[in-house]
Motif scaffolding. Structure first.
Motif, short mmCIF file in Angstrom:
data_model
loop_
_atom_site.label_atom_id
_atom_site.label_comp_id
_atom_site.label_asym_id
_atom_site.label_seq_id
_atom_site.Cartn_x
_atom_site.Cartn_y
_atom_site.Cartn_z
N LYS A 68 22.70 -27.82 -87.48
CA LYS A 68 22.99 -26.06 -87.92
C LYS A 68 22.08 -25.63 -89.26
O LYS A 68 21.18 -24.57 -89.70
CB LYS A 68 24.55 -25.44 -88.38
CG LYS A 68 24.29 -23.46 -88.15
CD LYS A 68 26.32 -23.72 -87.98
CE LYS A 68 26.24 -21.85 -89.00
NZ LYS A 68 27.69 -21.74 -88.37
N ALA A 69 22.45 -27.06 -90.45
CA ALA A 69 21.67 -26.79 -91.58
C ALA A 69 20.23 -26.25 -91.31
O ALA A 69 19.45 -25.55 -91.78
CB ALA A 69 22.49 -27.51 -92.31
N TRP A 70 20.18 -27.55 -90.57
CA TRP A 70 19.00 -27.97 -90.57
C TRP A 70 17.73 -26.17 -89.96
O TRP A 70 16.88 -26.12 -90.24
CB TRP A 70 18.67 -29.59 -89.53
CG TRP A 70 16.86 -29.23 -89.44
CD1 TRP A 70 16.54 -29.19 -87.95
CD2 TRP A 70 16.13 -29.68 -90.04
NE1 TRP A 70 15.72 -29.54 -87.74
CE2 TRP A 70 14.43 -29.81 -88.50
CE3 TRP A 70 15.77 -29.67 -91.24
CZ2 TRP A 70 13.62 -30.36 -89.03
CZ3 TRP A 70 14.07 -29.83 -91.43
CH2 TRP A 70 13.18 -29.63 -90.51
N ARG A 71 18.28 -26.19 -88.93
CA ARG A 71 17.86 -25.39 -87.59
C ARG A 71 17.98 -24.15 -88.73
O ARG A 71 16.94 -23.39 -88.83
CB ARG A 71 18.87 -24.64 -86.68
CG ARG A 71 18.34 -25.62 -85.36
CD ARG A 71 19.22 -25.58 -84.42
NE ARG A 71 21.03 -24.89 -84.89
CZ ARG A 71 21.67 -25.66 -83.82
NH1 ARG A 71 21.64 -26.76 -83.91
NH2 ARG A 71 22.74 -24.83 -84.56
N PHE A 72 18.47 -23.67 -89.76
CA PHE A 72 19.00 -22.62 -90.42
C PHE A 72 17.50 -23.05 -91.32
O PHE A 72 16.26 -21.91 -91.38
CB PHE A 72 19.72 -22.05 -91.34
CG PHE A 72 21.18 -21.71 -90.53
CD1 PHE A 72 21.03 -21.17 -88.66
CD2 PHE A 72 22.07 -20.93 -91.25
CE1 PHE A 72 21.80 -20.85 -88.30
CE2 PHE A 72 22.75 -20.37 -90.33
CZ PHE A 72 23.08 -20.10 -88.62
N LEU A 73 17.25 -23.98 -92.43
CA LEU A 73 16.11 -23.60 -92.75
C LEU A 73 14.77 -24.24 -91.80
O LEU A 73 13.97 -23.49 -92.30
CB LEU A 73 16.41 -25.26 -93.94
CG LEU A 73 15.21 -25.54 -94.78
CD1 LEU A 73 15.04 -24.53 -95.48
CD2 LEU A 73 15.69 -27.22 -94.77
N TRP A 74 14.83 -24.73 -91.21
CA TRP A 74 12.98 -24.75 -90.18
C TRP A 74 13.26 -23.65 -89.85
O TRP A 74 11.65 -23.04 -89.38
CB TRP A 74 13.70 -25.78 -89.30
CG TRP A 74 12.23 -25.72 -88.10
CD1 TRP A 74 12.67 -25.42 -86.93
CD2 TRP A 74 11.18 -26.28 -88.25
NE1 TRP A 74 11.18 -25.59 -86.47
CE2 TRP A 74 10.25 -26.67 -87.38
CE3 TRP A 74 10.44 -26.54 -89.29
CZ2 TRP A 74 9.06 -26.73 -86.60
CZ3 TRP A 74 9.29 -26.90 -89.06
CH2 TRP A 74 8.71 -27.17 -88.42
N ILE A 114 7.29 -21.73 -96.74
CA ILE A 114 7.46 -22.10 -97.77
C ILE A 114 9.22 -22.07 -97.49
O ILE A 114 9.92 -20.71 -97.32
CB ILE A 114 7.49 -20.21 -98.98
CG1 ILE A 114 5.98 -20.65 -99.04
CG2 ILE A 114 8.45 -20.51 -100.14
CD1 ILE A 114 5.70 -19.17 -99.70
N PRO A 115 10.25 -22.72 -98.17
CA PRO A 115 11.44 -22.85 -97.91
C PRO A 115 12.31 -21.69 -98.26
O PRO A 115 11.94 -21.43 -99.56
CB PRO A 115 11.86 -24.91 -98.48
CG PRO A 115 10.81 -24.24 -98.85
CD PRO A 115 9.81 -23.66 -98.73
N ASP A 116 13.04 -21.48 -97.67
CA ASP A 116 14.13 -19.98 -98.33
C ASP A 116 14.98 -21.19 -99.51
O ASP A 116 15.57 -22.34 -98.96
CB ASP A 116 15.06 -19.58 -98.02
CG ASP A 116 16.05 -18.54 -98.03
OD1 ASP A 116 15.46 -17.06 -98.82
OD2 ASP A 116 17.25 -19.20 -98.23
N GLU A 117 15.08 -21.05 -100.95
CA GLU A 117 16.20 -21.65 -101.86
C GLU A 117 17.35 -21.68 -101.16
O GLU A 117 18.19 -23.03 -101.31
CB GLU A 117 15.89 -20.95 -103.20
CG GLU A 117 14.60 -21.19 -104.05
CD GLU A 117 14.53 -23.23 -103.75
OE1 GLU A 117 14.90 -23.48 -104.41
OE2 GLU A 117 13.05 -23.38 -103.84
N LYS A 156 21.45 -25.25 -99.49
CA LYS A 156 23.27 -25.86 -98.86
C LYS A 156 22.31 -27.12 -97.53
O LYS A 156 23.57 -27.96 -97.14
CB LYS A 156 22.71 -24.71 -97.25
CG LYS A 156 24.05 -24.41 -96.31
CD LYS A 156 25.41 -24.94 -96.88
CE LYS A 156 26.23 -24.55 -95.91
NZ LYS A 156 27.58 -25.06 -96.24
N ALA A 157 21.26 -27.20 -96.89
CA ALA A 157 20.86 -28.01 -96.61
C ALA A 157 21.22 -29.58 -97.16
O ALA A 157 21.08 -30.76 -96.69
CB ALA A 157 19.50 -27.91 -95.32
#
Length: 152
Positions: free
Chosen positions: A86-92, A100-103, A108-109
């Motif tokens: 879930k953490a990975w999917r949200f980030l991806w 650009i990754p959301d900080e 969290k990831a």
């Protein structure tokens, strides 16, 4: 040892069959009792059967608890994997459109995945530019593919 006369009640059919197969019924019954009480040489008494069955019962309970614990451990691992996914999917999914990754999602990831930020950003970039087919819904699959192919 002196012997004592005993009268037993046995079903007629059983007695007839026993007389055909066991010529000395008195001796047979006496020998069975010796085994039961542990008077026979080198034989474990059948009288200990209650202790043995109690032990079997305790061991069955232990086995049940071990299996329950194993199931709980598997459930815990599955929950942890789901949290990582879930953490990975949200980030991806957030990274893909803008690159650009959301900080907040990145932090969290990093916490959930147990990986440093620089490497995680490298993985994001690698997944975006690579030709390697990987299931981006699974952190384990992404990490495995990245580890196996990152130098190519």
């Amino acid at each position: 040892m002196s012997k004592k006369r005993l009268e037993l009640s046995i079903e007629k059919d059983i007695l007839e069959k026993a007389k055909k197969h066991i010529p000395n019924l008195s001796g047979f019954v006496e020998e069975c009792l010796k085994h039961y009480f542990g008077y026979a040489d080198g034989i474990f008494p059948i009288g200990n059967v209650n202790e043995i069955t109690d032990k079997i019962g305790r061991l069955q309970v232990e086995l049940f608890l071990i299996n329950q614990n194993y199931d709980a451990e598997e459930s815990r691992k599955n929950a942890e994997n789901e949290e990582r996914d879930k953490a990975w999917r949200f980030l991806w999914n957030d990274f893909r459109p803008s690159l650009i990754p959301d900080e907040t999602l990145l932090e969290k990831a990093i916490e959930v995945l147990g990986i440093n930020g620089e490497e995680l950003e490298d993985i994001l970039d690698w997944v975006y530019i690579t030709d390697v087919k990987v299931d981006t819904n699974s952190w384990q699959e992404v990490l495995k593919a990245y580890t196996e192919n990152k130098d190519e």
